[in-house]
Design a protein around this motif. Structure first.
Motif, PDB file in Angstrom:
ATOM      1  N   LEU A 141       0.828  -1.197   0.000  1.00  0.00           N
ATOM      2  CA  LEU A 141       0.000   0.000   0.000  1.00  0.00           C
ATOM      3  C   LEU A 141       0.867   1.254   0.000  1.00  0.00           C
ATOM      4  N   VAL A 142       0.254   2.349  -0.448  1.00  0.00           N
ATOM      5  CA  VAL A 142       0.887   3.663  -0.317  1.00  0.00           C
ATOM      6  C   VAL A 142       0.115   4.435   0.737  1.00  0.00           C
ATOM      7  N   ALA A 143       0.758   5.380   1.357  1.00  0.00           N
ATOM      8  CA  ALA A 143       0.103   6.181   2.389  1.00  0.00           C
ATOM      9  C   ALA A 143      -1.120   6.890   1.802  1.00  0.00           C
ATOM     10  N   GLY A 144      -2.214   6.860   2.547  1.00  0.00           N
ATOM     11  CA  GLY A 144      -3.458   7.496   2.115  1.00  0.00           C
ATOM     12  C   GLY A 144      -4.424   6.566   1.420  1.00  0.00           C
ATOM     13  N   LYS A 145      -4.001   5.325   1.143  1.00  0.00           N
ATOM     14  CA  LYS A 145      -4.858   4.393   0.418  1.00  0.00           C
ATOM     15  C   LYS A 145      -6.136   4.104   1.212  1.00  0.00           C
ATOM     16  N   HIS A 146      -7.272   4.315   0.565  1.00  0.00           N
ATOM     17  CA  HIS A 146      -8.591   4.014   1.117  1.00  0.00           C
ATOM     18  C   HIS A 146      -8.888   4.794   2.400  1.00  0.00           C
ATOM     19  N   ILE A 147      -8.370   6.011   2.463  1.00  0.00           N
ATOM     20  CA  ILE A 147      -8.672   6.902   3.582  1.00  0.00           C
ATOM     21  C   ILE A 147      -9.365   8.149   3.029  1.00  0.00           C
ATOM     22  N   VAL A 148     -10.485   8.498   3.612  1.00  0.00           N
ATOM     23  CA  VAL A 148     -11.194   9.734   3.262  1.00  0.00           C
ATOM     24  C   VAL A 148     -10.655  10.841   4.163  1.00  0.00           C
ATOM     25  N   ARG A 149     -10.048  11.863   3.549  1.00  0.00           N
ATOM     26  CA  ARG A 149      -9.407  12.921   4.312  1.00  0.00           C
ATOM     27  C   ARG A 149     -10.413  13.917   4.872  1.00  0.00           C
ATOM     28  N   VAL A 150     -10.000  14.690   5.861  1.00  0.00           N
ATOM     29  CA  VAL A 150     -10.826  15.758   6.427  1.00  0.00           C
ATOM     30  C   VAL A 150     -11.177  16.765   5.328  1.00  0.00           C
ATOM     31  N   GLY A 151     -12.478  17.043   5.180  1.00  0.00           N
ATOM     32  CA  GLY A 151     -12.930  18.021   4.191  1.00  0.00           C
ATOM     33  C   GLY A 151     -12.896  17.525   2.756  1.00  0.00           C
ATOM     34  N   GLU A 152     -12.647  16.239   2.547  1.00  0.00           N
ATOM     35  CA  GLU A 152     -12.548  15.720   1.176  1.00  0.00           C
ATOM     36  C   GLU A 152     -13.886  15.837   0.443  1.00  0.00           C
ATOM     37  N   ASP A 153     -14.979  15.621   1.136  1.00  0.00           N
ATOM     38  CA  ASP A 153     -16.300  15.765   0.528  1.00  0.00           C
ATOM     39  C   ASP A 153     -16.673  17.244   0.449  1.00  0.00           C
ATOM     40  N   VAL A 154     -16.640  17.924   1.570  1.00  0.00           N
ATOM     41  CA  VAL A 154     -16.975  19.349   1.627  1.00  0.00           C
ATOM     42  C   VAL A 154     -16.002  20.032   2.562  1.00  0.00           C
ATOM     43  N   ALA A 155     -15.360  21.095   2.085  1.00  0.00           N
ATOM     44  CA  ALA A 155     -14.436  21.863   2.919  1.00  0.00           C
ATOM     45  C   ALA A 155     -15.200  22.971   3.643  1.00  0.00           C
ATOM     46  N   LYS A 156     -14.839  23.217   4.874  1.00  0.00           N
ATOM     47  CA  LYS A 156     -15.471  24.284   5.656  1.00  0.00           C
ATOM     48  C   LYS A 156     -15.339  25.625   4.918  1.00  0.00           C
ATOM     49  N   GLY A 157     -16.451  26.346   4.822  1.00  0.00           N
ATOM     50  CA  GLY A 157     -16.457  27.646   4.158  1.00  0.00           C
ATOM     51  C   GLY A 157     -16.789  27.589   2.680  1.00  0.00           C
ATOM     52  N   ARG A 158     -16.799  26.411   2.095  1.00  0.00           N
ATOM     53  CA  ARG A 158     -17.103  26.288   0.660  1.00  0.00           C
ATOM     54  C   ARG A 158     -18.595  26.524   0.413  1.00  0.00           C
ATOM     55  N   VAL A 159     -18.911  27.280  -0.646  1.00  0.00           N
ATOM     56  CA  VAL A 159     -20.299  27.456  -1.055  1.00  0.00           C
ATOM     57  C   VAL A 159     -20.737  26.167  -1.748  1.00  0.00           C
ATOM     58  N   VAL A 160     -21.666  25.481  -1.139  1.00  0.00           N
ATOM     59  CA  VAL A 160     -22.075  24.178  -1.668  1.00  0.00           C
ATOM     60  C   VAL A 160     -23.277  24.285  -2.602  1.00  0.00           C
ATOM     61  N   LEU A 161     -24.121  25.298  -2.395  1.00  0.00           N
ATOM     62  CA  LEU A 161     -25.298  25.473  -3.241  1.00  0.00           C
ATOM     63  C   LEU A 161     -25.524  26.964  -3.461  1.00  0.00           C
ATOM     64  N   ALA A 162     -25.694  27.356  -4.713  1.00  0.00           N
ATOM     65  CA  ALA A 162     -25.844  28.764  -5.053  1.00  0.00           C
ATOM     66  C   ALA A 162     -27.294  29.206  -4.956  1.00  0.00           C
ATOM     67  N   ALA A 163     -27.498  30.488  -4.755  1.00  0.00           N
ATOM     68  CA  ALA A 163     -28.846  31.054  -4.766  1.00  0.00           C
ATOM     69  C   ALA A 163     -29.484  30.802  -6.132  1.00  0.00           C
ATOM     70  N   GLY A 164     -30.771  30.540  -6.124  1.00  0.00           N
ATOM     71  CA  GLY A 164     -31.500  30.283  -7.354  1.00  0.00           C
ATOM     72  C   GLY A 164     -31.577  28.821  -7.735  1.00  0.00           C
ATOM     73  N   ARG A 165     -30.922  27.963  -6.983  1.00  0.00           N
ATOM     74  CA  ARG A 165     -30.923  26.541  -7.321  1.00  0.00           C
ATOM     75  C   ARG A 165     -32.237  25.890  -6.891  1.00  0.00           C
ATOM     76  N   VAL A 166     -32.823  25.108  -7.798  1.00  0.00           N
ATOM     77  CA  VAL A 166     -33.976  24.288  -7.453  1.00  0.00           C
ATOM     78  C   VAL A 166     -33.436  23.038  -6.768  1.00  0.00           C
ATOM     79  N   LEU A 167     -33.793  22.853  -5.515  1.00  0.00           N
ATOM     80  CA  LEU A 167     -33.160  21.818  -4.704  1.00  0.00           C
ATOM     81  C   LEU A 167     -33.644  20.424  -5.090  1.00  0.00           C
ATOM     82  N   ARG A 168     -32.677  19.567  -5.429  1.00  0.00           N
ATOM     83  CA  ARG A 168     -32.932  18.175  -5.754  1.00  0.00           C
ATOM     84  C   ARG A 168     -32.772  17.328  -4.486  1.00  0.00           C
ATOM     85  N   PRO A 169     -33.235  16.081  -4.517  1.00  0.00           N
ATOM     86  CA  PRO A 169     -33.078  15.242  -3.326  1.00  0.00           C
ATOM     87  C   PRO A 169     -31.638  15.149  -2.845  1.00  0.00           C
ATOM     88  N   GLN A 170     -30.674  15.021  -3.771  1.00  0.00           N
ATOM     89  CA  GLN A 170     -29.280  14.920  -3.338  1.00  0.00           C
ATOM     90  C   GLN A 170     -28.777  16.236  -2.734  1.00  0.00           C
TER      91      GLN A 170
END
Length: 415
Positions: A141-170
């Motif tokens: 293995l190499v370091a980091g294999k099969h590890i989900v890092r902090v903020g990998e999905d969503v980083a703190k402070g990131r705009v995840v959804l913009a104004a005007g978006r029609v919200l989908r289930p996801q």
């Protein structure tokens, strides 16, 4: 304040010059805006339109976690591979309390916190367990294999959804993942449906004698719902001026749709009622079908007063008028796109489409073998023609025909 001094009664006289489609759209564009925002709980957010952008207050994940079931190890201990001593296990919300040192492994499941000292996860499928409680890696293995890092999905402070978006289930799921309990969304427009005509029976009845069934209100309710509005219970109105006027005046809604009563017959009272109650901005549009369309504004003559649409009673005319005008405003009020909600494609015409300069034509069409086949010679009362159609083509007012072979934009009813 009313607009009655400017009102021209066309009953039994006929329309004068009709307004270009572009002029009506420009006025509606200038005089409508999204409704104010309201806070809505996350369980009811799907399908609503964000009034404000959402930035994540947290990192997701907030800790390093396993992406696979297997063993948390030090990558260096897998090359060359030697037996590793399994020291314990890590489970979701139940971390391993010790530290992974040289020659150690910790059994781990997907989503569990990575133990201190580990820098990789050995998949269970690539691990060879031994009877004495140790395990050997079948792959380096190499370091980091099969590890989900902090903020990998969503980083703190990131705009995840913009104004005007029609919200989908996801989208709603993502909001839940960052800890959002409610969001600010545009209020859904409440749309009054007023149906005029002594000859009409409610949906569910069978036509009988000289009476016909109202097909416009269920069609309009479905269109309003599709466009993010809330259709109010239908009100049926007798062909009486006071009855029509009072129903329009008392409509507790953000927009009002009146079906019928807007042409040149003696029982067409809606235009005069709107003129008395507010402003009849347009009556008669250079459009086929839907030429008798009326557009007005109720209450004060302010830039954002309530819009009212006098939709022709013939079903295809009603559909056309909603598609091109009222639907845009319903979507705008709810924070949605002003543009038509249909998918479009460009295809060649199979045959000529006659028209007349100075008028926009809404032509129902079928698509056969990659070519556009116009549905011609059917009246505005024949709703079955719109059911048989795959979509529609708009003939611009500067054209008196579209010849066979010309490529045209088709707006598809489906999709």
């Amino acid at each position: 304040m009313t607009d009655s001094s400017r009102f021209t009664d066309v009953r039994m006289k006929g329309f004068g010059p009709r307004a270009p489609v572009a002029d009506v759209l420009a006025a509606l564009d200038a005089r409508t805006a999204p409704l104010p925002a309201e806070g809505v709980a996350i369980a009811r957010l799907a399908g609503r339109v964000l009034a404000e952008a959402v930035a994540s207050p947290v990192d997701v994940p907030a800790f390093e976690r396993a992406a696979m079931d297997g063993y948390a190890v030090r990558a260096a201990d897998t090359s060359p591979a030697g037996p590793l001593l399994v020291r314990g296990e890590a489970m979701p919300a139940r971390p391993f309390s010790g530290t992974v040192g040289a020659g150690d492994a910790v059994r781990i499941t997907t989503g569990a916190p990575i133990p201190d000292g580990a820098d990789a996860v050995l998949m269970a499928e690539l691990a060879e367990p031994h009877a004495d409680g140790r395990v050997t890696a079948r792959e380096a293995l190499v370091a980091g294999k099969h590890i989900v890092r902090v903020g990998e999905d969503v980083a703190k402070g990131r705009v995840v959804l913009a104004a005007g978006r029609v919200l989908r289930p996801q989208d709603v799921g993502l909001l839940a993942s960052i800890g959002v309990a409610a969001a600010r969304v545009h209020r859904r427009p409440r749309v009054a449906l007023l149906v005029t005509g002594n000859e009409l029976l409610p949906p569910g009845d069978a036509p009988t004698g000289f009476r016909i069934v109202d097909s416009n209100s269920p069609m309009l309710a479905a269109l309003v719902t599709r466009d993010g509005g809330e259709p109010l219970p239908v009100r049926y109105l007798a062909d009486d001026f006071a009855v029509v006027r009072d129903a329009i005046r008392d409509a507790d809604a953000d927009a009002v749709l009146v079906s019928g009563g807007t042409s040149v017959g003696t029982a067409d009272h809606a235009p005069a009622a709107v003129a008395e109650l507010g402003e009849l901005a347009f009556h008669g549009v250079a459009l086929r079908p839907a030429g008798p369309l009326g557009v007005g504004f109720l209450l004060a003559l302010s830039p954002l007063s309530r819009p009212i649409f006098l939709l022709p009673g013939n079903p295809v005319s009603c559909l056309c008028a909603y598609d091109l005008f009222a639907g845009r405003v319903v979507r705008r009020l709810g924070g949605r796109s002003w543009e038509l909600p249909y998918r479009s494609e460009t295809l060649p015409l199979a045959s000529r489409v006659p028209s007349a300069t100075g008028r926009t034509d809404y032509v129902r069409v079928r698509i056969e073998g990659g070519r556009v086949v116009p549905i011609l010679g059917v009246g505005a009362s024949n709703l079955s023609s719109a059911v048989a159609a795959d979509g529609f083509v708009l003939v611009p007012p500067e054209r008196d025909e579209l010849p066979a072979g010309e490529t045209v934009v088709v707006w598809r009813y489906d999709g």
